[in-house]
Design a protein around this motif. Structure first.
Motif, PDB file in Angstrom:
ATOM      1  N   TYR A 114       0.834  -1.213   0.000  1.00 25.80           N
ATOM      2  CA  TYR A 114       0.000   0.000   0.000  1.00 25.80           C
ATOM      3  C   TYR A 114       0.862   1.254   0.000  1.00 25.80           C
ATOM      4  O   TYR A 114       0.501   2.258  -0.601  1.00 25.80           O
ATOM      5  CB  TYR A 114      -0.949  -0.006   1.205  1.00 25.80           C
ATOM      6  CG  TYR A 114      -1.930  -1.157   1.150  1.00 25.80           C
ATOM      7  CD1 TYR A 114      -3.055  -1.099   0.335  1.00 25.80           C
ATOM      8  CD2 TYR A 114      -1.709  -2.325   1.869  1.00 25.80           C
ATOM      9  CE1 TYR A 114      -3.940  -2.163   0.244  1.00 25.80           C
ATOM     10  CE2 TYR A 114      -2.595  -3.396   1.792  1.00 25.80           C
ATOM     11  CZ  TYR A 114      -3.705  -3.305   0.983  1.00 25.80           C
ATOM     12  OH  TYR A 114      -4.573  -4.353   0.894  1.00 25.80           O
TER      13      TYR A 114
ATOM     14  N   ARG B 280       0.530  -0.302  -4.642  1.00 26.21           N
ATOM     15  CA  ARG B 280       0.110  -1.483  -5.407  1.00 26.21           C
ATOM     16  C   ARG B 280      -1.351  -1.783  -5.117  1.00 26.21           C
ATOM     17  O   ARG B 280      -1.717  -2.134  -3.992  1.00 26.21           O
ATOM     18  CB  ARG B 280       0.995  -2.685  -5.050  1.00 26.21           C
ATOM     19  CG  ARG B 280       2.430  -2.553  -5.550  1.00 26.21           C
ATOM     20  CD  ARG B 280       3.211  -3.838  -5.300  1.00 26.21           C
ATOM     21  NE  ARG B 280       2.586  -4.974  -5.967  1.00 26.21           N
ATOM     22  CZ  ARG B 280       2.788  -5.313  -7.234  1.00 26.21           C
ATOM     23  NH1 ARG B 280       3.623  -4.611  -7.962  1.00 26.21           N
ATOM     24  NH2 ARG B 280       2.169  -6.348  -7.756  1.00 26.21           N
ATOM     25  N   LYS B 281      -2.180  -1.685  -6.138  1.00 26.81           N
ATOM     26  CA  LYS B 281      -3.630  -1.741  -5.928  1.00 26.81           C
ATOM     27  C   LYS B 281      -4.131  -3.096  -5.456  1.00 26.81           C
ATOM     28  O   LYS B 281      -5.221  -3.205  -4.891  1.00 26.81           O
ATOM     29  CB  LYS B 281      -4.364  -1.345  -7.207  1.00 26.81           C
ATOM     30  CG  LYS B 281      -4.315   0.152  -7.432  1.00 26.81           C
ATOM     31  CD  LYS B 281      -5.425   0.599  -8.354  1.00 26.81           C
ATOM     32  CE  LYS B 281      -5.592   2.103  -8.214  1.00 26.81           C
ATOM     33  NZ  LYS B 281      -6.535   2.657  -9.152  1.00 26.81           N
ATOM     34  N   ASP B 282      -3.353  -4.159  -5.738  1.00 24.28           N
ATOM     35  CA  ASP B 282      -3.814  -5.477  -5.285  1.00 24.28           C
ATOM     36  C   ASP B 282      -3.406  -5.758  -3.846  1.00 24.28           C
ATOM     37  O   ASP B 282      -3.766  -6.791  -3.283  1.00 24.28           O
ATOM     38  CB  ASP B 282      -3.291  -6.580  -6.219  1.00 24.28           C
ATOM     39  CG  ASP B 282      -1.778  -6.687  -6.215  1.00 24.28           C
ATOM     40  OD1 ASP B 282      -1.116  -5.825  -5.597  1.00 24.28           O
ATOM     41  OD2 ASP B 282      -1.247  -7.640  -6.823  1.00 24.28           O
ATOM     42  N   GLY B 283      -2.663  -4.847  -3.224  1.00 22.66           N
ATOM     43  CA  GLY B 283      -2.279  -5.029  -1.836  1.00 22.66           C
ATOM     44  C   GLY B 283      -1.308  -6.188  -1.622  1.00 22.66           C
ATOM     45  O   GLY B 283      -1.185  -6.692  -0.503  1.00 22.66           O
ATOM     46  N   ARG B 284      -0.659  -6.613  -2.685  1.00 19.77           N
ATOM     47  CA  ARG B 284       0.273  -7.742  -2.568  1.00 19.77           C
ATOM     48  C   ARG B 284       1.644  -7.321  -3.108  1.00 19.77           C
ATOM     49  O   ARG B 284       1.717  -6.492  -4.023  1.00 19.77           O
ATOM     50  CB  ARG B 284      -0.211  -8.934  -3.410  1.00 19.77           C
ATOM     51  CG  ARG B 284      -1.632  -9.405  -3.129  1.00 19.77           C
ATOM     52  CD  ARG B 284      -1.664 -10.402  -1.985  1.00 19.77           C
ATOM     53  NE  ARG B 284      -2.961 -11.064  -1.893  1.00 19.77           N
ATOM     54  CZ  ARG B 284      -3.926 -10.743  -1.023  1.00 19.77           C
ATOM     55  NH1 ARG B 284      -3.750  -9.744  -0.181  1.00 19.77           N
ATOM     56  NH2 ARG B 284      -5.055 -11.418  -0.998  1.00 19.77           N
TER      57      ARG B 284
END
Lengths: 228, 419
Positions: B297, B301-305
């Motif tokens: 975050y 990174r929008k996927d949170g990974r």
């Protein structure tokens, strides 16, 4: 007196319901619109299924007595909490006296509970409120966070039940007076729910759901989460 | 707006400033300057408007002051149930007041906030799990630390720590050269006992890229050797990066979000450069939180990974035991009562509870493991509630890490018996 009764059970009731529903819709919309994946550090949109599963799981576990680990940690508190809330929600919704109004005004048949059950639940609400107040005064860890506002909210929430109970049982000399007090205090509660922290009637679902989604997304893809 | 030379609202970006802070023994001058540091109320107000979103505002607003969070906080319990240690009190009297007054608070309040945010909360998130509304005081204290940092109210040690990250990309002054040399030294040291052991630096396309804590090259290089021995025994195709090896983040503790980003970018940069199949982090729970759970975050990174699958050390240990890459002689399993405390970072916030229990199953003789975590069904809860009072779970200490260390030592101790 009759005129006053007609006014408070007519236009004023409509106004109260308007504020109640309008206010709560505003609360829900502003809450959801204010969620921010980066600031909250929860990838809501990337993992909708994990998030939804976590949210529902969390909400359900906290809606059922002793289902969440948190409720189990405090068995007596949980008992009082549910007695209070089941009465608070159940009695106004399913009281025969309220259903009559639905029937008379819109011809809608509404499920009702027996008077005996309504009495038990109402007494439960009042007794639980007393317990909650005692707890606030007696326990140092609760006393330190308690403010006058908290007592005010308990008073506002319970008054319709006290006045309604007195009106129904005509324990008081003047039925009309208690009836009017009951309708007014009920309307005050409706108006105050969205305006005060009583907005938790929707806030609980949003906030619990949010944390459930958070944990669901963070943990769900790796191991098992827990619902809490 | 008067500011001190050491205690101010600036970040530590030069070695001169860092050295000056280090020279101020115990932060004596630093804290003296802090007592005069002015609060930039306008900036605080603007920060609140920009970053205080609906979730946190709802948390502060909804709190019904039931104090159920009290018993969930180990600091409350460890301090003889001091009411001022109740999480809701702690957050309402600090962040709650800043929000209520929309940033109009004085130096004294900011110093109080600093004291509470760093010495009365570890951001373990346990209170949030037990709050009916899911109000997570740990998250809010993390946010408050950020507010305090931006105003210059941060403990001296953490001002230094975050400066280290900004200058060295590590929580301690370990340069890339120091690090690579330590790896070579540790590999050499093991040749007699483990011939052929390597600590491969910057190998492209390895199965595992290992990241760790600067404390290891700085003070405990033998920890690097122990990990290397396990990878050697397990026959792993692994590597360490020469840059981006530091996984911990004092910047996260300090609330310096800018330095957090720098630190995570350095590790993710190593992933892009070396293209490992997976990344393996050290046992350190907060390092995992910083680089794997929150790091994505910070860098947006929008996927949170993280960009490459990033596993925790206990996941690797469990996998190595499961697949037989590492074997433990069953006769040497622990035959004393053993329990396990769940880490806040990789259990509560990451869900690895089963992984640590799997490791325990290899280490401890059946029947000797005492579960203190809560049951998942009502039946087990009742039966346990009756048989013992230990129905609560979670802690901030990391016994799972100890389990991993135990695994390592057990393996090494029993190495003579391996075929």
């Amino acid at each position: 007196m009759q005129q006053l009764y007609l006014f408070i059970s007519g236009p004023l009731l409509w106004l109260s319901f308007g504020i109640f529903f309008g206010g709560l819709i505003y609360r829900v919309v502003t809450y959801i619109r204010g969620l921010d994946w980066q600031a909250d550090r929860v990838a809501y949109q990337a993992w909708p299924a994990l998030g939804l599963k976590g949210a529902l799981r969390s909400i359900v576990h906290w809606l059922i007595p002793y289902y969440s680990v948190g409720w189990r940690a405090k068995p007596l508190y949980t008992f009082i909490f549910f007695v209070f809330h089941i009465g608070l929600v159940g009695v106004p919704l399913f009281l025969a006296g309220h259903a009559v109004i639905f029937k008379e005004r819109w011809g809608v048949a509404w499920p009702t509970m027996s008077m005996g059950l309504a009495d038990v639940l109402t007494i439960g609400v009042m007794a639980a409120a007393v317990c909650i107040v005692i707890r606030r005064i007696a326990l140092p860890e609760v006393r330190i966070v308690t403010t006058i506002y908290d007592y005010f909210l308990i008073l506002v929430s319970v008054t319709p039940f006290v006045t309604g109970f007195l009106a129904v049982h005509q324990a008081a000399p003047d039925y009309n007076l208690w009836s009017i007090a009951h309708v007014l205090s009920g309307e005050l509660l409706l108006v105050l729910i969205p305006a005060t922290k009583l907005w938790h009637v929707v806030g609980f679902f949003l906030s619990r759901g949010q944390l459930g989604a958070d944990f669901g997304i963070k943990r769900g893809y790796k191991g098992k989460g827990f619902a809490w | 707006m008067p500011e001190g030379t050491l205690c101010n609202k600036k970040t530590v970006d030069t070695k001169e400033y860092l050295d000056a802070l280090l020279a101020d023994k115990s932060g004596k001058k630093y804290y003296e300057e802090m007592s005069h540091l002015e609060v930039d109320k306008e900036k605080l107000k603007k920060t609140l408007a920009a970053s205080m979103k609906s979730r946190m505002r709802a948390w502060l607003d909804l709190c019904s002051h039931c104090a159920l969070c009290g018993d969930t906080c180990f600091l409350y319990l460890a301090n003889h149930r001091d009411p001022t240690q109740v999480p809701s009190y702690k957050i309402q009297s600090t962040l709650g007041k800043i929000v209520k007054r929309n940033g109009d608070v004085d130096n004294e309040h900011m110093r109080y906030c600093m004291d509470v945010a760093w010495s009365k909360c570890t951001c373990c998130n346990r209170c949030g799990s037990f709050c009916p509304y899911g109000i997570d005081m740990g998250v809010m204290f993390g946010y408050l630390r950020g507010l305090c940092f931006s105003q210059g109210f941060v403990p001296w040690e953490l001002k230094i720590g975050t400066g280290m990250h900004r200058i060295y990309h590590a929580q301690m002054d370990v340069t890339s050269e120091d690090w690579v040399e330590t790896c070579e030294w540790m590999a050499d040291e093991q040749q007699e006992e483990w011939p052929g052991l390597e600590i491969p630096v910057d190998k492209v396309g390895a199965d595992l890229m290992y990241t760790l804590n600067a404390r290891e090259p700085k003070h405990y290089p033998e920890d690097i050797a122990e990990a290397a021995i396990l990878f050697h025994i397990a026959g792993e195709n692994w590597t360490v990066p020469s840059e981006g090896w530091e996984q911990t983040s004092l910047a996260m503790f300090a609330g310096d979000w800018g330095a957090c980003k720098v630190m995570v970018e350095s590790v993710y940069g190593a992933m892009e450069r070396l293209k490992p199949k997976r990344v393996l982090g050290t046992e350190c729970g907060h390092a995992h939180r910083a680089t794997v759970i929150e790091g994505p975050y910070w860098v947006g990174r929008k996927d949170g990974r993280p960009p490459v699958e990033y596993i925790h050390y206990t996941e690797w240990v469990a996998e190595a035991l499961r697949t037989g890459k590492i074997k433990i002689d069953p006769d040497k399993r622990i035959k004393e009562l053993v329990t396990l405390q769940d880490s806040c970072n990789y259990i509560r916030n990451y869900g690895l509870a089963d992984v640590t229990r799997e490791i325990i199953s290899y280490l401890v003789e059946p029947g000797y493991f005492w579960r203190t975590s809560p049951g998942r069904s009502l039946v087990t809860w009742w039966s346990r509630a009756i048989s013992s009072r230990c129905t609560r779970t979670g802690s901030t200490t990391s016994a799972a890490a100890a389990a991993a260390v135990l695994t390592a030592s057990a393996c090494i101790a029993s190495s003579a018996t391996w075929a």
